[in-house]
Design a protein around this motif. Sequence first.
Motif, PDB file in Angstrom:
ATOM      1  N   SER A  83       0.868  -1.290   0.108  1.00 25.24           N
ATOM      2  CA  SER A  83       0.165  -0.073   0.094  1.00 25.24           C
ATOM      3  C   SER A  83       0.851   1.070   0.079  1.00 25.24           C
ATOM      4  O   SER A  83       1.717   1.454   0.781  1.00 25.24           O
ATOM      5  CB  SER A  83      -0.891  -0.151   1.103  1.00 25.24           C
ATOM      6  N   VAL A 116      -2.896  -5.244   4.077  1.00 20.40           N
ATOM      7  CA  VAL A 116      -3.683  -3.956   3.584  1.00 20.40           C
ATOM      8  C   VAL A 116      -4.473  -3.197   4.541  1.00 20.40           C
ATOM      9  O   VAL A 116      -4.797  -3.912   5.510  1.00 20.40           O
ATOM     10  CB  VAL A 116      -4.274  -4.441   2.191  1.00 20.40           C
ATOM     11  N   TYR A 147      -9.468  -1.623   2.537  1.00 18.74           N
ATOM     12  CA  TYR A 147      -8.813  -1.700   1.202  1.00 18.74           C
ATOM     13  C   TYR A 147      -9.912  -2.072   0.085  1.00 18.74           C
ATOM     14  O   TYR A 147     -10.037  -1.672  -0.941  1.00 18.74           O
ATOM     15  CB  TYR A 147      -7.693  -2.596   1.274  1.00 18.74           C
ATOM     16  N   ASN A 182     -11.679  -0.150  -2.919  1.00 20.49           N
ATOM     17  CA  ASN A 182     -11.130  -0.236  -4.303  1.00 20.49           C
ATOM     18  C   ASN A 182     -12.600  -0.752  -5.130  1.00 20.49           C
ATOM     19  O   ASN A 182     -12.711  -0.555  -6.228  1.00 20.49           O
ATOM     20  CB  ASN A 182      -9.979  -1.316  -4.554  1.00 20.49           C
TER      21      ASN A 182
END
Length: 78
Positions: A40, A63, A67, A71
């Motif tokens: 990241s 992550v 995350y 996304n």
Amino acid sequence: SEQLVGAIGTVQDPFDQNSRGKIRVGIKGLLVDVIALTNSPDLLESGERVLIIDVQENKVWVVPENYLTRNEKKLTGG
């Protein structure tokens, strides 16, 4: 251990993709500190929750906890 994959941990020592840090994670009722790495680009701050996605040679790859949600919104335009 592979049983860490999918677990949520808390950052103890901040880190980013250019450094390594430490996270604390609960395993079988115990709190364990492990060395953590990430791809990241964001700095993972102390107290931030992270998702463990892989384990390699006694280190975990993580992550940010949000995350996948973050996304997914980018992909769906939400």
